[in-house]
Design a protein around this motif. Structure first.
Motif, PDB file in Angstrom:
ATOM      1  N   SER A   1       0.827  -1.216   0.000  1.00 21.52           N
ATOM      2  CA  SER A   1       0.000   0.000   0.000  1.00 21.52           C
ATOM      3  C   SER A   1       0.858   1.261   0.000  1.00 21.52           C
ATOM      4  O   SER A   1       0.571   2.231   0.704  1.00 21.52           O
ATOM      5  N   LEU A   2       1.907   1.248  -0.802  1.00 20.54           N
ATOM      6  CA  LEU A   2       2.809   2.389  -0.937  1.00 20.54           C
ATOM      7  C   LEU A   2       2.572   3.082  -2.268  1.00 20.54           C
ATOM      8  O   LEU A   2       2.160   2.456  -3.244  1.00 20.54           O
ATOM      9  N   SER A   3       2.852   4.365  -2.315  1.00 21.75           N
ATOM     10  CA  SER A   3       2.696   5.131  -3.549  1.00 21.75           C
ATOM     11  C   SER A   3       4.028   5.198  -4.278  1.00 21.75           C
ATOM     12  O   SER A   3       5.067   5.464  -3.676  1.00 21.75           O
ATOM     13  N   LEU A   4       3.982   4.953  -5.594  1.00 23.92           N
ATOM     14  CA  LEU A   4       5.168   5.054  -6.439  1.00 23.92           C
ATOM     15  C   LEU A   4       5.171   6.415  -7.115  1.00 23.92           C
ATOM     16  O   LEU A   4       4.272   6.729  -7.889  1.00 23.92           O
ATOM     17  N   ARG A   5       6.180   7.251  -6.793  1.00 26.69           N
ATOM     18  CA  ARG A   5       6.282   8.577  -7.388  1.00 26.69           C
ATOM     19  C   ARG A   5       7.267   8.510  -8.549  1.00 26.69           C
ATOM     20  O   ARG A   5       8.470   8.630  -8.369  1.00 26.69           O
ATOM     21  N   LEU A   6       6.717   8.283  -9.727  1.00 25.27           N
ATOM     22  CA  LEU A   6       7.552   8.143 -10.913  1.00 25.27           C
ATOM     23  C   LEU A   6       7.689   9.504 -11.577  1.00 25.27           C
ATOM     24  O   LEU A   6       6.745  10.042 -12.157  1.00 25.27           O
ATOM     25  N   ALA A   7       8.891  10.072 -11.485  1.00 27.00           N
ATOM     26  CA  ALA A   7       9.114  11.407 -12.046  1.00 27.00           C
ATOM     27  C   ALA A   7       9.377  11.345 -13.549  1.00 27.00           C
ATOM     28  O   ALA A   7       8.955  12.231 -14.292  1.00 27.00           O
ATOM     29  N   PHE A   8      10.067  10.283 -14.007  1.00 28.87           N
ATOM     30  CA  PHE A   8      10.427  10.167 -15.413  1.00 28.87           C
ATOM     31  C   PHE A   8      10.277   8.707 -15.854  1.00 28.87           C
ATOM     32  O   PHE A   8      10.621   7.795 -15.106  1.00 28.87           O
TER      33      PHE A   8
END
Length: 243
Positions: A153-160
């Protein structure tokens, strides 16, 4: 998405053309086997031109063509008969495939030196706090990270989203992003100190390399030499992954 689809289909067509050329050439060399070997970009990055020169030296009675593509594309090429054998990452056991696990790699948090956490290891939750650059949705590493993030239940912060490993490493060196990748994808920069890595151990993330062939396949006359060559490639990979 349309561009990626066109790229994959075009590469498949070119692989068919290359295979036809090799088959025609083989008519005049009936005493030689032809090995169409599928290899992911990370292996080519590690071994470079040594892969082909070693193939010629180790298998003098085998003509070899190299198909460099990502795992999903190579799996499709294997099913279509465009490659005889392929090194593939994280392939599920399935009908019609003969797979053998040969290598397991830890995935690491890779950053520029000034961006690295103070601790030598981090949790996945801590790694996901960074602006990350990772390959597209069909990539094995992206899939592993997304599955574990979803499970916890973690958020993936994909910048690129970048498909070129060379471009990814350049962005990380400049401090524009971090990434989650195995040592092999950034070995030169990690050894030189341009990049640093932190182990992800809560949970540990790994990818597994398999040698994969169709179960129903025509045997090579030089099968022992080919099998020995495939094993030596894995030995060279293991040696190249030493920090």
């Amino acid at each position: 998405q349309a561009g990626r689809l066109l790229h994959e289909r075009a590469r498949a067509i070119l692989a068919d053309v290359d295979r036809a050329r090799q088959d025609v050439r083989a008519l005049g060399q009936r005493d030689r086997d032809h090995l169409a070997l599928g290899v992911p970009p990370s292996i080519v990055l590690m071994l470079g031109s040594d892969l082909m020169t070693s193939a010629r030296a180790d298998m003098p009675n085998v003509s070899t063509s190299l198909v460099e593509e990502r795992t999903p594309v190579l799996l499709e090429a294997l099913g279509r008969g465009q490659v005889n054998v392929a090194y593939l990452y994280n392939i599920e056991d399935g009908p019609g495939l003969d797979r053998r696990a040969v290598l397991e790699e830890d995935l690491l948090l890779v950053t520029a030196p000034g961006k690295a956490p103070a601790s030598l290891s981090v949790s996945l939750a801590e790694a996901l706090q960074f602006d990350l650059v990772i390959a597209g949705a069909r990539g094995v590493i992206r899939r592993i990270v997304e599955q574990e993030a979803r499970r916890l239940s973690l958020s993936l912060r994909l910048a690129f989203e970048v498909h070129s490993v060379t471009s990814m490493r350049a962005m990380i060196v400049r401090g524009e992003a971090a990434s989650i990748m195995p040592f092999s994808l950034a070995a030169p920069e990690l050894r030189s100190g341009q990049l640093v890595a932190r182990r992800i151990d809560r949970p540990t993330l790994t990818r597994t390399l398999y040698v994969v062939r169709p179960q129903e396949r025509e045997a090579f006359a030089s099968q022992p030499e080919i099998d020995a060559f495939l094993d030596r490639v894995v030995d060279r990979l293991c040696a190249g992954m030493q920090p």
